[in-house]
Design an enzyme around this catalytic site. Structure first.
Site, PDB file in Angstrom:
ATOM      1  N   HIS A 175       0.838  -1.213   0.000  1.00  0.00           N
ATOM      2  CA  HIS A 175       0.000   0.000   0.000  1.00  0.00           C
ATOM      3  C   HIS A 175       0.873   1.263   0.000  1.00  0.00           C
ATOM      4  O   HIS A 175       0.435   2.320   0.450  1.00  0.00           O
ATOM      5  CB  HIS A 175      -0.958   0.021   1.196  1.00  0.00           C
ATOM      6  CG  HIS A 175      -1.759  -1.235   1.349  1.00  0.00           C
ATOM      7  ND1 HIS A 175      -2.871  -1.491   0.587  1.00  0.00           N
ATOM      8  CD2 HIS A 175      -1.570  -2.314   2.144  1.00  0.00           C
ATOM      9  CE1 HIS A 175      -3.356  -2.691   0.924  1.00  0.00           C
ATOM     10  NE2 HIS A 175      -2.584  -3.205   1.858  1.00  0.00           N
ATOM     11  N   SER A 300      17.291  14.786 -20.706  1.00  0.00           N
ATOM     12  CA  SER A 300      16.275  15.831 -20.743  1.00  0.00           C
ATOM     13  C   SER A 300      16.775  16.926 -21.654  1.00  0.00           C
ATOM     14  O   SER A 300      17.978  17.217 -21.699  1.00  0.00           O
ATOM     15  CB  SER A 300      16.027  16.379 -19.334  1.00  0.00           C
ATOM     16  OG  SER A 300      15.292  17.584 -19.394  1.00  0.00           O
TER      17      SER A 300
END
Length: 479
Positions: A175, A300
């Site tokens: 979770h 990038s």
């Protein structure tokens, strides 16, 4: 006015699989292109002629000589650029692709000893007799010769990674929250095991075929040659092609087996999608470092420090496209109105894109995995910051002692909850707490020696199930 790209020669690709990603998808062209379909049709038509004549199915017709048999089998073998163009020319006249195949073969029999037997080409066949067998041969080749080997190489890469990192401890996150530690290798082995099951399913999938006439009744066959056992002739021919005979069909072979294959490939793709998102997440957490040389030349366009996980993101997107196409194929192909409609004709022509996007994803996953370095120190630091995960171990020991009758072990879960829930616990704090519990000496010593890095249970040895459970494909490697 802007140029129209549609007028440029050679033609500009419309889809990325035939343009930007051509190299990765190219191996499927020999199996799932329109040219491959027509070559498979040539195989089926010529083998049917051989089957009838060598089996002496039609009374009064002679068997083939070795040279004649070789001539017929040369027709699909020689089908290249010139043959593709010639077939297209014939189809412009027939406006029927299978009829054009029949005429293409007959042209090659003209002037040979087989010319008097030319009418045996396509005899007793409806177009779907040829098409269903052709597609089965194409899909078998695409899956078994191209897609599955690539898929199994990826499984091999994961197996290598799992074994290399079987002992590297890692904080789990259930979770999204810190949970009982594992090892990186065990988590990679889980994926290899899951994918290995899908590979075995696909290896075992049947590929069916039929050749039984316009509505699956052998009506023309039985009228023309009532003395023949047409079911046996049909079965032996389909099995001669390496396929499984379907004895009950309408005009079409029902395509249920195709839906099964596509569902298995789609399911495998969803597991790969899970792998891609998990690896992406581990990269974002610093558990893996990426080598720019393997991931791409530029991380990038504006931030020089970045190495983007583009291989895994590309895989995600292509698996989603592939899964959607495969689901559509599976849903559409199992339905045909009454004894025949033509929805399957267009649908089956999109098998190539469905497998192509999947193959592209597999390529990107392999390239991405090969460019990763494991940062065991980052994992160790994460574990060191989460001593509270030992709460499970401590309360489990206390529960065991309690049910065995040891005094003072009451409410172990609640006591550990008060210590750990919503709180960061240091190693010193955990050890101090353990010292207050009144545990027997042996159990206290074991728990005091335990750390998040060593609280991994059987994780490392579980990787060995990859050897004993038959999960291997052809092992790949990591550079």
């Amino acid at each position: 006015m802007a140029h129209s790209f549609a007028d440029i020669t050679p033609p500009i690709a419309l889809t990325p699989l035939d343009g930007r990603y051509r190299a990765q998808a190219a191996p499927l062209v020999d199996h799932l292109s329109e040219a491959a379909l027509n070559r498979s049709r040539l195989v089926v038509e010529t083998e049917w002629m051989i089957h009838l004549l060598d089996g002496e199915v039609i009374p009064g017709l002679r068997r083939l000589s070795d040279d004649e048999r070789a001539l017929l089998r040369t027709i699909p073998e020689d089908f290249g650029a010139e043959g593709i163009a010639e077939h297209a020319e014939i189809e412009r006249e027939t406006v029927h692709d299978v009829k054009a195949i029949e005429y293409y073969i007959k042209r090659r029999l003209a002037g040979t000893s087989l010319e008097p037997l030319a009418e045996v080409v396509h005899i007793y066949c409806t177009s779907e007799d040829v098409n269903n067998l052709s597609y089965a041969l194409m899909i078998r080749g695409a899956v078994h010769d191209v897609w599955l080997p690539a898929f199994e190489q990826l499984i091999g890469d994961l197996q290598v990674l799992a074994r290399e990192t079987a002992d590297v401890p890692m904080l789990s996150r259930t979770h999204g929250q810190p949970a009982t530690p594992t090892t990186l290798g065990k988590e990679m082995a889980v994926f290899a095991h899951r994918l290995g099951r899908q590979a075995r399913r696909l290896r075992a999938d049947e590929m069916l075929g039929k050749i039984n006439g316009a509505t699956g009744t052998y009506a023309a066959h039985a009228v023309a040659v009532p003395s023949a056992d047409w079911e046996q002739v049909s079965r032996s021919f389909v099995e001669h092609l390496g396929l499984t005979w379907n004895p009950l069909t309408t005009q079409i072979e029902s395509h249920d087996w195709q839906a099964e294959v596509y569902a298995d490939i789609a399911r495998a793709g969803r597991i790969l999608h899970n792998l891609a998102t998990d690896i992406w997440t581990y990269i974002s957490m610093g558990y893996f470092r990426q080598r720019l040389s393997a991931q791409g030349g530029t991380g990038s366009s504006t931030m020089p420090h970045k190495v983007n996980p583009i291989r895994f993101e590309n895989a995600e997107a292509n698996l989603e496209i592939s899964g959607a196409l495969l689901d559509s194929l599976s849903q559409t192909l199992v339905t045909s109105r009454l004894q025949r409609d033509l929805t399957d004709s267009t649908t089956q022509r999109n098998i190539g894109p469905a497998l192509g996007h999947s193959l592209l994803a597999i390529s990107n996953l392999r390239r991405g995995l090969s460019g990763l370095d494991v940062d065991a120190e980052a994992m160790a630091a994460d574990l060191e910051g989460n001593w509270e995960v030992l709460g499970e171990a401590v309360q489990s020991v206390m529960r065991t002692l309690g049910v065995q009758g040891t005094a003072g072990m009451d409410n172990p879960y609640e006591r550990l909850k008060d210590l750990t829930r919503g709180h960061r616990v240091t190693g010193e704090g955990m050890r101090e707490f353990i010292g207050t519990l009144g545990l027997p000496a042996a159990e206290e010593e074991r728990l005091l020696a335990l750390t998040p890095q060593t609280y991994v249970g059987y994780a490392a040895s579980l990787v060995e199930h990859l050897d004993t459970k038959g999960d291997q494909g052809d092992e790949g490697g990591r550079s």
